[in-house]
Design a protein around this motif. Structure first.
Motif, PDB file in Angstrom:
ATOM      1  N   GLU A  38       0.433  -1.134   0.283  1.00  0.00           N
ATOM      2  CA  GLU A  38      -0.050  -0.078   0.184  1.00  0.00           C
ATOM      3  C   GLU A  38       0.649   1.350   0.175  1.00  0.00           C
ATOM      4  N   TYR A  40       1.572   5.295   0.711  1.00  0.00           N
ATOM      5  CA  TYR A  40       0.762   6.656   1.872  1.00  0.00           C
ATOM      6  C   TYR A  40       1.933   7.852   1.466  1.00  0.00           C
ATOM      7  N   ASP A  41       1.084   8.600   1.499  1.00  0.00           N
ATOM      8  CA  ASP A  41       2.117  10.201   0.626  1.00  0.00           C
ATOM      9  C   ASP A  41       1.370  10.819   1.952  1.00  0.00           C
ATOM     10  N   ASP A  44      -1.993  12.846   1.913  1.00  0.00           N
ATOM     11  CA  ASP A  44      -2.917  11.654   2.317  1.00  0.00           C
ATOM     12  C   ASP A  44      -3.119  11.682   4.090  1.00  0.00           C
ATOM     13  N   ALA A  46      -4.293   9.823   5.376  1.00  0.00           N
ATOM     14  CA  ALA A  46      -4.380   8.720   5.901  1.00  0.00           C
ATOM     15  C   ALA A  46      -3.315   8.153   5.872  1.00  0.00           C
ATOM     16  N   SER A  47      -2.274   9.205   5.912  1.00  0.00           N
ATOM     17  CA  SER A  47      -0.501   8.462   6.227  1.00  0.00           C
ATOM     18  C   SER A  47      -0.080   9.676   7.374  1.00  0.00           C
ATOM     19  N   HIS A  48       0.707   8.371   7.824  1.00  0.00           N
ATOM     20  CA  HIS A  48       1.739   8.739   9.217  1.00  0.00           C
ATOM     21  C   HIS A  48       2.180   9.989   9.233  1.00  0.00           C
ATOM     22  N   ASN A  80       7.478  -0.359   6.855  1.00  0.00           N
ATOM     23  CA  ASN A  80       7.425   0.506   5.587  1.00  0.00           C
ATOM     24  C   ASN A  80       9.077   0.384   4.678  1.00  0.00           C
ATOM     25  N   ARG A 162      -7.251   0.264   0.362  1.00  0.00           N
ATOM     26  CA  ARG A 162      -6.433   0.277   1.467  1.00  0.00           C
ATOM     27  C   ARG A 162      -7.429  -0.456   2.603  1.00  0.00           C
ATOM     28  N   ILE A 165      -8.187   1.942   7.107  1.00  0.00           N
ATOM     29  CA  ILE A 165      -8.165   2.835   6.867  1.00  0.00           C
ATOM     30  C   ILE A 165      -9.493   3.734   7.596  1.00  0.00           C
ATOM     31  N   TRP A 173      -4.879   2.774  -3.818  1.00  0.00           N
ATOM     32  CA  TRP A 173      -3.042   2.416  -3.124  1.00  0.00           C
ATOM     33  C   TRP A 173      -2.921   1.421  -2.698  1.00  0.00           C
TER      34      TRP A 173
END
Length: 190
Positions: A38, A40-41, A44, A46-48, A80, A162, A165, A173
């Motif tokens: 997956e 993550y940007d 984004d 949903a991204s850390h 990751n 994904r 999330i 993604w």
DNA sequence: AGCCAGATATGCT
DNA sequence: GCATATCTGGCTT
């Protein structure tokens, strides 16, 4: 099987997430072929990395080609691989592998399990390969990591929403090998 | 297929 | 202080 080139991770995170399918990932000689990822940007939700750098996500803002490892739900480690230029906060979550190397060691770390459940999920995979916080920020082109590109075994790669999330569900993604029995979850019918 | 507990670092109030 | 989390395994429907 040849090592990934140095520029492999210096690309758009979605491109890399797709390109990683079929790559062999090993930690201390144990692992297998990546079948699910997956992206993550930085932009984004949903991204850390969405809210900027913190102590936890520091590796996401470091150089590409390094690992970002974090603890999920207080129990599971998730691996990751950082992408793009330094500071971009983009990374690919490795969600599932088809076990090929060091299966004995992985079974031992996971407890007796069918091979299908050895690495089918980000937490299971980390437990099987022995991934913990000690690998956070570690370079991927040197031990204990090995990333190997096999023959152009063009397996059919599917994309979808994904997993796990609550934000940005619209971004397709998640990438994986359609029909692989080693996915953490199947892809919906086409 | 669905529900829930488990265990803790992290980030926000 | 407190709610939340890129999850898994076991149990119930």
């Amino acid at each position: 099987m040849t090592p990934l080139g140095p520029a492999f991770f210096d690309r758009d995170v979605v491109t890399v997430a797709r390109a990683l399918i079929g790559v062999t990932l090993l930690v201390d000689g144990a692992g297998g072929e990546i079948v699910e990822t997956e992206a993550y940007d930085r932009e984004d939700p949903a991204s850390h990395s969405f809210s900027g750098p913190t102590a936890r996500n520091a590796a996401m803002f470091g150089p590409p080609g390094h690992a970002y490892v974090y603890l999920s739900y207080g129990i599971h480690w998730c691996l990751n691989l950082v992408c793009r230029e330094e500071g971009h906060g983009a990374a690919v979550l490795i969600r599932a592998l088809e076990p090929t190397h060091g299966i004995g060691a992985m079974r031992e770390r996971r407890g007796l399990q069918s091979d299908k459940l050895l690495c089918s999920g980000p937490g299971r995979l980390s437990q099987a390969l022995g991934v913990t916080r000690r690998l956070d920020g570690v370079a991927l082109d040197a031990p204990p990591f090995r990333l190997l590109c096999g023959e152009a075994s063009r397996r059919m790669v599917r994309d979808g929403a994904r997993i796990g999330i609550t934000k940005a569900m619209d971004r397709p993604w998640r990438f994986g090998v359609a029909g692989s029995p080693y996915l953490s979850r199947p892809f919906p019918r086409p």
